[in-house]
Write an enzyme that holds these catalytic residues in place. Sequence first.
Site, PDB file in Angstrom:
ATOM      1  N   ASP A  51       0.837  -1.201   0.000  1.00 13.15           N
ATOM      2  CA  ASP A  51       0.000   0.000   0.000  1.00 13.15           C
ATOM      3  C   ASP A  51       0.875   1.256   0.000  1.00 13.15           C
ATOM      4  O   ASP A  51       1.401   1.656   1.035  1.00 13.15           O
ATOM      5  CB  ASP A  51      -0.909  -0.019   1.229  1.00 13.15           C
ATOM      6  CG  ASP A  51      -1.756   1.235   1.367  1.00 13.15           C
ATOM      7  OD1 ASP A  51      -1.754   2.070   0.441  1.00 13.15           O
ATOM      8  OD2 ASP A  51      -2.426   1.379   2.410  1.00 13.15           O
ATOM      9  N   GLU A 130      30.807  10.687   6.897  1.00 12.09           N
ATOM     10  CA  GLU A 130      31.240  10.513   8.288  1.00 12.09           C
ATOM     11  C   GLU A 130      30.072  10.858   9.211  1.00 12.09           C
ATOM     12  O   GLU A 130      30.034  11.924   9.826  1.00 12.09           O
ATOM     13  CB  GLU A 130      32.432  11.417   8.593  1.00 12.09           C
ATOM     14  CG  GLU A 130      33.664  11.135   7.739  1.00 12.09           C
ATOM     15  CD  GLU A 130      34.788  12.131   8.003  1.00 12.09           C
ATOM     16  OE1 GLU A 130      34.571  13.106   8.754  1.00 12.09           O
ATOM     17  OE2 GLU A 130      35.895  11.937   7.464  1.00 12.09           O
ATOM     18  N   GLU A 132      27.774  11.254  12.357  1.00  6.23           N
ATOM     19  CA  GLU A 132      27.914  11.319  13.815  1.00  6.23           C
ATOM     20  C   GLU A 132      26.553  11.041  14.449  1.00  6.23           C
ATOM     21  O   GLU A 132      25.511  11.254  13.828  1.00  6.23           O
ATOM     22  CB  GLU A 132      28.434  12.696  14.232  1.00  6.23           C
ATOM     23  CG  GLU A 132      29.817  13.004  13.676  1.00  6.23           C
ATOM     24  CD  GLU A 132      30.214  14.469  13.802  1.00  6.23           C
ATOM     25  OE1 GLU A 132      31.414  14.757  13.659  1.00  6.23           O
ATOM     26  OE2 GLU A 132      29.325  15.316  14.018  1.00  6.23           O
ATOM     27  N   GLU A 212      33.136  11.312  19.768  1.00  9.01           N
ATOM     28  CA  GLU A 212      33.146  12.623  19.126  1.00  9.01           C
ATOM     29  C   GLU A 212      33.170  13.743  20.173  1.00  9.01           C
ATOM     30  O   GLU A 212      33.184  13.497  21.374  1.00  9.01           O
ATOM     31  CB  GLU A 212      31.959  12.781  18.169  1.00  9.01           C
ATOM     32  CG  GLU A 212      32.341  12.678  16.692  1.00  9.01           C
ATOM     33  CD  GLU A 212      33.336  13.737  16.246  1.00  9.01           C
ATOM     34  OE1 GLU A 212      33.433  14.803  16.893  1.00  9.01           O
ATOM     35  OE2 GLU A 212      34.028  13.496  15.235  1.00  9.01           O
ATOM     36  N   GLU A 220      31.241   8.444  16.460  1.00 10.24           N
ATOM     37  CA  GLU A 220      31.358   8.383  15.003  1.00 10.24           C
ATOM     38  C   GLU A 220      31.973   7.052  14.613  1.00 10.24           C
ATOM     39  O   GLU A 220      32.910   6.563  15.252  1.00 10.24           O
ATOM     40  CB  GLU A 220      32.239   9.536  14.491  1.00 10.24           C
ATOM     41  CG  GLU A 220      32.454   9.538  12.983  1.00 10.24           C
ATOM     42  CD  GLU A 220      33.230  10.768  12.523  1.00 10.24           C
ATOM     43  OE1 GLU A 220      32.895  11.880  12.984  1.00 10.24           O
ATOM     44  OE2 GLU A 220      34.177  10.618  11.726  1.00 10.24           O
ATOM     45  N   HIS A 269      29.970  14.944   7.520  1.00  8.92           N
ATOM     46  CA  HIS A 269      30.927  15.432   6.532  1.00  8.92           C
ATOM     47  C   HIS A 269      31.032  14.385   5.427  1.00  8.92           C
ATOM     48  O   HIS A 269      31.258  13.206   5.703  1.00  8.92           O
ATOM     49  CB  HIS A 269      32.286  15.659   7.181  1.00  8.92           C
ATOM     50  CG  HIS A 269      32.213  16.475   8.439  1.00  8.92           C
ATOM     51  ND1 HIS A 269      33.038  16.255   9.520  1.00  8.92           N
ATOM     52  CD2 HIS A 269      31.399  17.504   8.779  1.00  8.92           C
ATOM     53  CE1 HIS A 269      32.750  17.118  10.478  1.00  8.92           C
ATOM     54  NE2 HIS A 269      31.754  17.881  10.057  1.00  8.92           N
ATOM     55  N   ARG A 339      38.347  23.651   9.007  1.00  9.32           N
ATOM     56  CA  ARG A 339      37.085  22.956   9.247  1.00  9.32           C
ATOM     57  C   ARG A 339      35.886  23.888   9.402  1.00  9.32           C
ATOM     58  O   ARG A 339      34.766  23.427   9.596  1.00  9.32           O
ATOM     59  CB  ARG A 339      37.224  22.040  10.469  1.00  9.32           C
ATOM     60  CG  ARG A 339      37.985  20.764  10.149  1.00  9.32           C
ATOM     61  CD  ARG A 339      38.311  19.958  11.389  1.00  9.32           C
ATOM     62  NE  ARG A 339      38.648  18.584  11.059  1.00  9.32           N
ATOM     63  CZ  ARG A 339      39.825  18.190  10.570  1.00  9.32           C
ATOM     64  NH1 ARG A 339      40.771  19.081  10.328  1.00  9.32           N
ATOM     65  NH2 ARG A 339      40.053  16.916  10.296  1.00  9.32           N
ATOM     66  N   GLU A 358      35.665  17.529   0.752  1.00 13.89           N
ATOM     67  CA  GLU A 358      34.754  17.157   1.837  1.00 13.89           C
ATOM     68  C   GLU A 358      33.718  18.271   1.998  1.00 13.89           C
ATOM     69  O   GLU A 358      34.063  19.406   2.322  1.00 13.89           O
ATOM     70  CB  GLU A 358      35.551  16.978   3.133  1.00 13.89           C
ATOM     71  CG  GLU A 358      34.716  16.726   4.368  1.00 13.89           C
ATOM     72  CD  GLU A 358      35.524  16.885   5.657  1.00 13.89           C
ATOM     73  OE1 GLU A 358      35.234  16.175   6.625  1.00 13.89           O
ATOM     74  OE2 GLU A 358      36.428  17.746   5.687  1.00 13.89           O
ATOM     75  N   ARG A 360      31.030  19.710   4.223  1.00 14.05           N
ATOM     76  CA  ARG A 360      30.873  19.550   5.665  1.00 14.05           C
ATOM     77  C   ARG A 360      29.495  19.951   6.202  1.00 14.05           C
ATOM     78  O   ARG A 360      29.221  19.822   7.383  1.00 14.05           O
ATOM     79  CB  ARG A 360      31.952  20.361   6.380  1.00 14.05           C
ATOM     80  CG  ARG A 360      33.349  19.828   6.131  1.00 14.05           C
ATOM     81  CD  ARG A 360      34.429  20.673   6.790  1.00 14.05           C
ATOM     82  NE  ARG A 360      34.317  20.749   8.235  1.00 14.05           N
ATOM     83  CZ  ARG A 360      34.724  19.820   9.086  1.00 14.05           C
ATOM     84  NH1 ARG A 360      35.274  18.693   8.618  1.00 14.05           N
ATOM     85  NH2 ARG A 360      34.595  19.971  10.389  1.00 14.05           N
TER      86      ARG A 360
END
Length: 470
Positions: A51, A130, A132, A212, A220, A269, A339, A358, A360
């Site tokens: 359904d 990655e 978390e 973390e 993580e 990330h 970062r 990356e 983030r």
Amino acid sequence: MTPKEFFEFAKKNGADMVDLKFVDFLGTWQHCTFPIETWDESTFKEGVGFDGSSIRGWQGIHMSDMLAVPDAATAAMDPFFAHPTISVIANIVDPITLEDYSRDPRHVARKATQHMKSTGVADTCYIGPEPEFFIFDEIRFAQTQNMGFYQIDSVEGAWNTNRIEEPNLGYKPSYKGGYFPVSPTDTYSDLRGEMVREMQKVGIVVEAHHHEVGTGGQSEIDMQFTDLLRMADQFMWYKYIIKNVAKRNGKTATFMPKPIFEDNGSGMHTHLSLWKGGKPLFAGDGYAGLSDLALWAVGGILKHAASILAFAAPTTNSYRRLVPGYEAPVNLVMSQRNRSAAVRIPMYSSNPKAKRFEFRCPDPSCNAYLSFSAMLMAVLDGIENKIDPGAKLDRDIYDMTTEELAAYPKVPGSLAEALEALEKDHAYLTKGGVFTDDIIENWINYKRENELDPLALRPHPYEFFLYYDN
């Protein structure tokens, strides 16, 4: 794995039940379990009915019949059934037209990969997220006409240094102090190890696990990169395994981006690279060792970041995380090593095969199929149009003035802003029919009607602190 091999695999492992899983519009697994004798090789062509009107964001009740067609290549033994059970992921098909269902997120991811190949730019998009998450001992929440609250507790919570635990031994990670002490402060190493072993059983290659930054059990577990569709499938297993291992140990795990006030939230990330003919395409002589193609790819991500985040940071809670001051990537710029930038170029290795960027900003509340696909489409648009990624941010943002930071564009400040961005900027997503206008419109409407509007109607607990005695 072929359908024939599926049944051989099931017999080898003593499985007499099949658990059929598929992902709904928002990114949650749904399932139905069948005695294996009710299936044969034709099931992998004809599918099984269900359904579709009961699945969030899908069919109306007048068009509810849908087919789930199992993909034998995704078979694995499910680690959480008491009796041996083989699990398989399904694609969704319209029973009348027998065409793939346009709102099936897995179909979108398959189309994104096909579109990439059709451009001739690359034949493989590798994704390495990655995610978390937090591990709590208890979560309570309620929302009624006269009450609204939540309460989190964790044996690791910094707020519990004064709790009577008979005895309280301390060793609780402080706020922003959880990255990454050994035991006894890190109490979850064995639990994460158990999660890793279950992931390995279903074929996930794990690179590392650790505590973390956040107090209260933030963790993580990192998966080795793989191609886009396989990683989206693995991400569903990842969340399923973490939640179920936590539960059988008397814990609860959440991928909510910002469950704890005044501490770091949970991001995801996401590393991305393109390859063709077995060769990496992102290594070169440009900034941070990137090729021109890679720089244009980053340009596409930065240009379309606000609309990507409608899928990749898709909750109102996501924007409690994306705020200055918590290592959150709020600046829409690229940087090597920094970062606080939305796009970081890792500098751990000079090997061309390791060259990637990356992104983030995403968080693990997302639908991975849609989020990874949106990122790939932005990358391809950046390459096609040779989009300049703009200025680099290699300075420490905490040494910069407000005026200096104001020169850099920022991520959306709310889910409402991200949805508005998606409304205005989605032509890159619909190239090749990867995202349909229907998916984009339905996503925006669902989020507004079921999340933004209901939240706007409810008093917030903090409003009582602010206004009750006015």
